[in-house]
Design a protein around this motif. Structure first.
Motif, PDB file in Angstrom:
ATOM      1  N   LEU A 573       8.694   5.808   0.564  1.00 55.46           N
ATOM      2  CA  LEU A 573       8.533   6.419   1.876  1.00 55.46           C
ATOM      3  C   LEU A 573       8.593   7.700   1.715  1.00 55.46           C
ATOM      4  CD1 LEU A 573       8.520   6.176   4.917  1.00 55.46           C
ATOM      5  CD2 LEU A 573      11.024   5.927   4.703  1.00 55.46           C
ATOM      6  N   ARG A 574       9.520   8.358   1.153  1.00 62.14           N
ATOM      7  CA  ARG A 574       9.537  10.013   0.806  1.00 62.14           C
ATOM      8  C   ARG A 574       8.223  10.483   0.286  1.00 62.14           C
ATOM      9  NH1 ARG A 574      12.991  14.328   1.489  1.00 62.14           N
ATOM     10  NH2 ARG A 574      12.579  16.060  -0.173  1.00 62.14           N
ATOM     11  N   TYR A 575       7.740   9.671  -0.772  1.00 56.25           N
ATOM     12  CA  TYR A 575       6.493  10.134  -1.483  1.00 56.25           C
ATOM     13  C   TYR A 575       5.298  10.120  -0.455  1.00 56.25           C
ATOM     14  CZ  TYR A 575       8.365  11.168  -5.882  1.00 56.25           C
ATOM     15  OH  TYR A 575       8.981  11.751  -6.794  1.00 56.25           O
ATOM     16  N   SER A 576       5.220   9.157   0.593  1.00 55.56           N
ATOM     17  CA  SER A 576       4.241   8.783   1.218  1.00 55.56           C
ATOM     18  C   SER A 576       4.056  10.070   2.525  1.00 55.56           C
ATOM     19  CB  SER A 576       4.162   7.467   2.220  1.00 55.56           C
ATOM     20  OG  SER A 576       5.255   7.560   2.965  1.00 55.56           O
ATOM     21  N   LEU A 577       5.327  10.672   2.532  1.00 51.11           N
ATOM     22  CA  LEU A 577       5.558  11.753   3.721  1.00 51.11           C
ATOM     23  C   LEU A 577       5.235  13.050   2.977  1.00 51.11           C
ATOM     24  CD1 LEU A 577       8.204  10.344   5.696  1.00 51.11           C
ATOM     25  CD2 LEU A 577       5.947  10.512   6.637  1.00 51.11           C
ATOM     26  N   LEU A 578       4.851  13.173   1.721  1.00 52.11           N
ATOM     27  CA  LEU A 578       4.893  14.543   0.952  1.00 52.11           C
ATOM     28  C   LEU A 578       3.969  15.313   1.585  1.00 52.11           C
ATOM     29  CD1 LEU A 578       5.365  13.901  -2.832  1.00 52.11           C
ATOM     30  CD2 LEU A 578       6.983  14.735  -1.143  1.00 52.11           C
ATOM     31  N   ILE A 714      -0.235  11.235   5.991  1.00 57.49           N
ATOM     32  CA  ILE A 714       0.228  10.190   5.062  1.00 57.49           C
ATOM     33  C   ILE A 714      -0.211  10.313   3.625  1.00 57.49           C
ATOM     34  CG2 ILE A 714       0.827   7.664   4.339  1.00 57.49           C
ATOM     35  CD1 ILE A 714       2.472   9.033   6.929  1.00 57.49           C
ATOM     36  N   GLY A 715       0.252  10.645   2.578  1.00 53.81           N
ATOM     37  CA  GLY A 715      -0.107  10.728   1.217  1.00 53.81           C
ATOM     38  C   GLY A 715      -0.530   9.274   0.501  1.00 53.81           C
ATOM     39  N   PRO A 716      -1.140   9.531  -0.736  1.00 49.28           N
ATOM     40  CA  PRO A 716      -1.376   8.384  -1.584  1.00 49.28           C
ATOM     41  C   PRO A 716      -0.175   7.722  -2.362  1.00 49.28           C
ATOM     42  CG  PRO A 716      -2.010  10.353  -2.732  1.00 49.28           C
ATOM     43  CD  PRO A 716      -1.676  10.860  -1.333  1.00 49.28           C
ATOM     44  N   LYS A 717      -0.121   6.594  -2.594  1.00 51.10           N
ATOM     45  CA  LYS A 717       0.974   5.981  -3.482  1.00 51.10           C
ATOM     46  C   LYS A 717       0.894   6.774  -4.800  1.00 51.10           C
ATOM     47  CE  LYS A 717       3.147   1.597  -4.215  1.00 51.10           C
ATOM     48  NZ  LYS A 717       3.298   0.212  -4.257  1.00 51.10           N
TER      49      LYS A 717
END
Length: 813
Positions: A573-578, A714-717
């Motif tokens: 979740l954290r990384y998707s919001l970068l 929303i960023g990539p996985k």
């Protein structure tokens, strides 16, 4: 009759002359003497004014350690009437009563904001042989007025009314002598000695142990963001952190060898769990006599360059522990000692042996260095640079920047520093030592942004690339709850960068014989850790750390098990919001915004949120409502301090607990502030503001709500922050109100952005026409994306894809 007229004329001339001489107009304000006090009112800018008071005729020199803003040429008027002097800019008015000496502050419309209460207090004081004063100034606040700030305090309070606090730097309390009010003003008490803050029905006051003068700044911003902007203008703006600092960080007290550290990085890559940073804690230098040698002298770190290179080869970063003190067998100690730059106060570690409690038959000889001395700060950097920076260490974990002051005696405060007694400058120590590292690194390199994680902070430290964590807190639900208002109040002092040890530092109370002394196998700790991890995803630095157990995800179970999956979900979740977080970071730097936003910042008209200490906004779009009470297990009450926390004995008093079913559904209450519509982040369910709702929860879900009109990229996985370019972002658009967002990008880890090497893509939503406008790209930098795709998704599921080449696009729904 003629003589009488002449007499009256003379009296009028004399009285006029006396009035004319009641104050001296200066370039920035005025000076006057009243009630045996010399007083100066000095405009710094149209909305910030400095007040200086001292006993009449007292000559002193005051150079602020926190304030860097120079006074501007402000247009102001002075009017004297009825024994009052009114000095007014376009934004604020300051009134001085010549009889009482009291000062009051008003906005431009004449609304009273704050007023002094009682005359200031100057009490003679001998400060290590220097004649000076104890100083106090009190103010009067409205009865229901909420105030915020004072730093990171472990008191669980949002509004800081109705309390007495001794403001002195400590392990878990980081103090800043600053408050701001819901009325839109701020007050910075520019004093660095231990200071008692008092708020009761009679007064609100600052009472400092040492002061040659009373020196404070009043600023009016109209709202919380405005006050923070004024405070940062006064004490320093916030530089950009590298993108990688916003990924997930894993740490432990401590990795005892380079193989242990590398195994964590390797395991994350093997499991596919994102990781951007690993932290090496203390004693990579060896024994306590080599404390903080700033070099790898421990045989278990026999090839440090290989370790650092492998971390980098795995697309991760490493920061390392450094302290404010040195052991007697280190090179820095010898040079600092030869120059008289070490203090003789008791500090950590006290013993040269590692056993607990400290064996004082073998004292460590560790001493704190004089960070107030610019030459000492340069010596500190010299060894840091030679031993660690040249090895390509990515950042600094500056521990004990209070610094640790153990078993202190009153005479310790008489210790002489470069700037006077330790008592006089005590609270500014973290500002000085962190500033020394920042300035020295910037002086030799602009290719890598300074990143400092540190345990203490003071006003102005936000200008030094520092993220402050809340110290060695205990692992408990009570402690988790306290971190939210602690971080929010710290943010409201002007420093936006806060984090805490996810899971709490001292977790030994959860180590029981029935789970082999491993808290990670204890369901009570598992639940706490998951909820802390979820909350930590919505702080400026997401960092797991602590003692008593291994915190890495794979010690909590395996994939497809509830606890493991919940931890992994929080990290993803954290990384998707970068993209959202990094763009917010630019707003923090460029527009003086904040990451963690107390609800009063955005919803001041809703009195229900004035003292709300368990919810907040993360950026301006996302409302975070962490679950901070146990739902599946009994809530363990843990009281622990630094001394008891280091006791590593495993308890045998508790019998084995029955298995907990973490798959059950639970419920929690969430308050949605008035004045807007809200959407559930997970389901897109729509709610009106101004009400409390019941939300069904699960162990892997943190309640999140998005404000109408928000646009969230929303960023990539990914496995690390820069693994994939942002060439195909999702734009989640929440209708119901007009909205805007600026997508920010740059080279992610250098200071070229300061010279304009960055891009902004403005995105706006027009609610009435249901049109999303992706505006023309502004700016450029080397390696930027010239072409990309956006996938636009409305909360009702409507989806459109567009190609973007930097030119404006209108997307109609």
């Amino acid at each position: 009759m003629k003589s009488f007229k002449i007499l009256m004329l003379l009296l009028f001339v004399c009285s006029t002359a006396l009035i004319a001489q009641s104050y001296e107009k200066t370039k920035y304000g005025l000076k006057t003497t009243t009630n045996s006090l010399d007083l100066e009112i000095q405009f710094i800018n149209p909305s910030t004014v400095r007040i200086l008071k001292s006993p009449q005729g007292k000559v002193y020199t005051k150079e602020s350690l926190s304030v860097i803003e120079k006074p501007q040429d402000v247009k102001y008027s002075i009017v004297e009437k009825d024994n009052n002097i009114r000095i007014k800019s376009d934004i604020i008015e300051v009134t001085l009563n010549l009889s009482s000496g009291y000062i009051s502050f008003y906005d431009s419309k004449g609304n009273k904001l704050l007023a002094e209460n009682n005359t200031p207090s100057f009490t003679d004081f001998n400060d290590a042989g220097i004649k000076t004063y104890k100083v106090k100034q009190s103010f009067i606040l409205d009865k229901e007025e909420a105030i915020y700030g004072l730093g990171i305090l472990q008191n669980g309070k949002m509004s800081q009314r109705n309390q007495v606090r001794n403001l002195i730097q400590g392990n878990t309390d980081d103090v800043t002598t600053f408050i701001q009010s819901v009325k839109g003003y701020g007050l910075f008490w520019d004093n660095y000695s231990p200071t008692k803050f008092t708020d009761n029905q009679n007064e609100t006051s600052f009472d400092s142990e040492v002061g040659d003068c009373i020196d404070y700044y009043f600023m009016y911003g109209g709202n919380s963001d405005g006050v923070i902007a004024k405070m940062r203008s006064l004490t320093g703006e916030v530089p950009m952190f590298p993108l990688w600092t916003y990924g997930f960080w894993q740490s432990r007290e401590r990795y005892k060898s380079q193989n242990e550290l590398l195994e964590v990085v390797r395991k994350h890559r093997e499991l596919g769990v994102p990781l951007d940073g690993i932290i090496q804690d203390w004693q990579y230098w060896g024994n306590n006599y080599l404390w903080n040698a700033m070099d790898f002298l421990n045989p278990e770190f026999s090839n440090p360059q290989q370790m650092i290179d492998e971390v980098h080869a795995n697309n991760a970063h490493i920061i390392i522990s450094i302290w404010s003190s040195f052991g007697p067998h280190t090179k820095p100690y010898h040079e600092l000692d030869q120059n008289g730059m070490l203090f003789n106060i008791s500090t950590w570690p006290e013993s040269g042996l590692e056993a607990w409690p400290p064996n004082m038959d073998y004292p460590s000889g560790v001493r704190v260095y004089d960070a107030y001395n610019p030459k000492a700060r340069d010596i500190y950097w010299k060894y840091l640079n030679e031993g660690l920076f040249k090895r390509k260490i990515d950042g600094w974990w500056m521990d004990s920047t209070e610094p640790d002051h153990l078993r202190w005696k009153a005479e310790d405060f008489d210790t002489q520093t470069y700037l006077g007694s330790f008592r006089k400058v005590r609270n500014a120590y973290p500002l000085m030592t962190v500033g020394g590292v920042y300035k020295n690194q910037r002086a030799i390199s602009s290719d890598k942004r300074v990143f400092i994680l540190t345990r203490s902070g003071f006003a102005g430290q936000q200008r030094y690339g520092a993220n402050v964590w809340s110290g060695d807190i205990g692992s408990s639900w009570e402690s988790l709850r306290k971190q939210i208002p602690a971080g929010l109040n710290f943010t409201l002092t002007g420093n936006p960068n806060f984090n805490s040890d996810i899971g709490g530092f001292f977790a030994g109370e959860y180590n029981k014989s029935w789970n082999d002394g491993s808290a990670s196998k204890n369901p009570m700790y598992q639940e706490l850790y998951v909820r802390w991890m979820q909350q930590g995803a919505f702080t400026p630095m997401m960092r797991s750390h602590g003692t008593d157990l291994k915190r890495e995800i794979y010690y909590f179970g395996e994939k497809s098990e509830p606890i493991y999956d919940a931890i992994e979900k929080a990290i993803h979740l954290r990384y998707s919001l970068l993209p959202y977080i990094y763009s917010t970071s630019w707003e923090v730097t460029n527009k003086q915004s904040s990451f963690m936003r107390a609800l009063v910042m955005d919803f001041a008209n809703d009195k229900n949120v004035w003292d709300m200490n368990d919810q907040y906004m993360f950026g301006k779009a996302i409302l975070v409502a962490p679950i901070v009470e146990a739902q599946y297990t009994p809530e363990k009450i843990v009281k622990v301090n630094e001394e008891s926390g280091w006791n590593k004995k495993t308890s045998n008093t508790e019998k084995e607990k029955e298995k907990i079913d973490f798959t059950q559904k639970k419920h929690t209450q969430v308050y949605l502030p008035a004045g807007t519509t809200w959407y559930d982040y997970w389901t897109n369910e729509k709610h009106n503001g101004g009400q409390e709702i019941t939300r069904e929860t699960s162990i892997d879900m943190i309640p999140l709500y998005v404000k109408a009109g928000s646009i969230i990229p929303i960023g990539p996985k990914v496995q690390y922050a820069t693994q994939t370019s942002w060439d195909n972002l999702i734009l989640k658009v929440y209708d119901g109100a007009n909205g805007s967002f600026i997508l920010y990008e740059d080279e992610f880890d250098n200071y070229n952005y300061e010279n304009g090497a960055y891009t902004e893509i403005p995105i706006t939503w027009d609610n009435s026409s249901r049109k999303l406008a992706i505006g023309p790209r502004k700016g450029s930098y080397e390696g930027m994306l010239n072409n990309r795709q956006f996938t636009i998704i409305l909360q009702d599921g409507a989806t459109k894809k567009v190609n973007y080449d930097g030119k404006k696009i209108d997307v109609k729904f």
